[in-house]
Design an enzyme around this catalytic site. Structure first.
Site: not given
Ligand code: PLP
Length: 381
Positions: A70, A148, A178, A198, A200, A236, A322
């Site tokens: 995102t 997705n 995806q 991404s 995850h 960071t 989502c």
């Protein structure tokens, strides 16, 4: 539980989790610190960047870590639009993008950009439709690689090469979330300038992603702070999550072919077992990415089937996770009926799924169909 919702998110690989724990408990220095602990943390990040660059087929300096796809897409689209503002104001995209792109497009429309959503034809996207809509004013095209909700593969290579041939200064962004570690692509052959991925979705942790920015492209940042990630994404670095992302990307990229064969066979198994049941329709194209299979038991609301399956020990999704059950409009944008959208469930595979689990899922869906329709509580009016 049998987990069939891997397009929503995935279980972290043990080796990726180990890398994160090691970084949290051993190499926990601030990567910006000049002492040895800081240098070690910086080395952890460099190793992960090298792994990501290897999988994406780019230089290490072209990989920027973010908090997820995102944020990657926000940085890419807002930055590209701002960088190219003087050259034109037209941006092309599709009607089936993930909210991280579509909502950013809405923001760009509010800022005065002309957003053109290319429609699908016959349930597919065609590169020539993008190329016909592109003109001298076009500064950016954003097109997802794999949808997705259905697994539809979009012709990003042809769009990028056609766009560059006619308008070399226009930028091409691809949401490859995806497709990453599912299709064997390299950013060079993709022809994209900006690519969002991404962790995850590939058995890495949540809250970490990356943006590929082709060297030579200068994106202005829209958040302010230190010089982390060359100032494009200050703050960071999330070294433990970055370490885990690097491990997940390296491992999952090694298994693309092997996993694709498994997903294909599970996909065929479900199509074969469920296809003959009355009212079952498949929303995913036969030539889509095989890890995603969307189907509709027309007449049975998605949520009712989802909860029935959950009661039998199966996790699937209604449309896209989502949108928390809210309809995204993706299926109608692909020419499918509202009734199909209202009854869609998405099954999505990982390497942990087996044929035996898939057989049990088919039985549960069949059982669900019978008992829900018998109860008659779910008929869509
Ligand atoms: N793009 C697509 C196609 C997705 O499926 C998702 C996640 O659902 C995202 C972007 C957002 O990714 P993240 O959760 O890393 O922000």
């Amino acid at each position: 539980m049998y987990y069939f919702d891997n397009a929503a998110t995935t279980r972290v690989l043990p080796q990726a989790a180990e890398a994160a724990v090691d970084c949290m408990t051993q190499t926990y220095g601030n990567p910006s610190s000049l002492h040895r602990m800081g240098v070690q943390a910086e080395q952890v990040i460099s190793r992960a960047r090298r792994a990501l660059a290897g999988v994406l087929g780019c230089r290490e300096g072209e990989v920027y870590f973010t908090s997820g796809a995102t944020e990657s897409s926000n940085i890419a689209l807002l930055g590209a639009a701002q960088a190219k503002r003087r050259a034109g104001n037209k941006i092309l995209t599709t009607q089936i993008e993930h909210a991280s792109v579509s909502h950013t497009m809405q923001e760009l429309a509010r800022r005065g950009f002309c957003i053109v959503e290319i429609p699908s034809r016959g349930g597919k996207y065609h590169a020539e439709d993008f190329l016909q809509a592109a003109d001298e004013q076009t500064i950016l095209v954003s097109c997802m690689y794999v949808n997705n909700e259905t697994g539809l593969i979009l012709p990003v290579n042809e769009i990028a090469s056609g766009l560059k041939a006619r308008f070399p200064n226009a930028l091409m962004h691809v949401d490859a979330v995806q497709a990453f570690c599912k299709l064997p692509f390299r950013v060079g052959t993709l022809g994209a300038d900006l690519v969002s991925v991404s962790a995850h979705k590939i058995h890495g942790p949540k809250g970490i992603g990356a943006l590929y920015v082709k060297s030579g492209i200068k994106l202005p940042s829209h958040s302010f702070g230190g010089k982390h990630e060359k100032g494009l994404r200050p703050g960071t670095e999330a070294a433990p999550s970055i370490a885990a992302f690097g491990v997940a990307a390296a491992q999952m990229s090694e298994r693309i072919e092997q996993n694709a064969a498994l997903y294909q066979s599970l996909n065929h198994q479900l199509r074969g077992s469920l296809g003959s049941l009355p009212g079952i329709e498949f929303n995913s194209p036969a030539d889509g990415a095989p890890h995603i299979l969307s189907l509709s038991a027309v007449g049975v609301r998605s949520e009712i089937m989802l909860h029935f399956l959950e009661s039998k020990g199966f996790c699937v999704s209604s449309g896209s996770a989502c949108s928390k059950g809210a309809k995204s409009g993706v299926l109608p944008a692909l020419g499918l009926s509202k009734a199909r959208e209202d009854s869609a469930i998405r099954v999505s595979f990982s390497h942990e799924n087996t044929a035996q689990q898939a057989a049990l899922l088919c039985e549960a869906i069949e059982q669900g169909l019978r008992s829900i329709l018998r109860a008659g509580s779910s008929n869509i009016r």
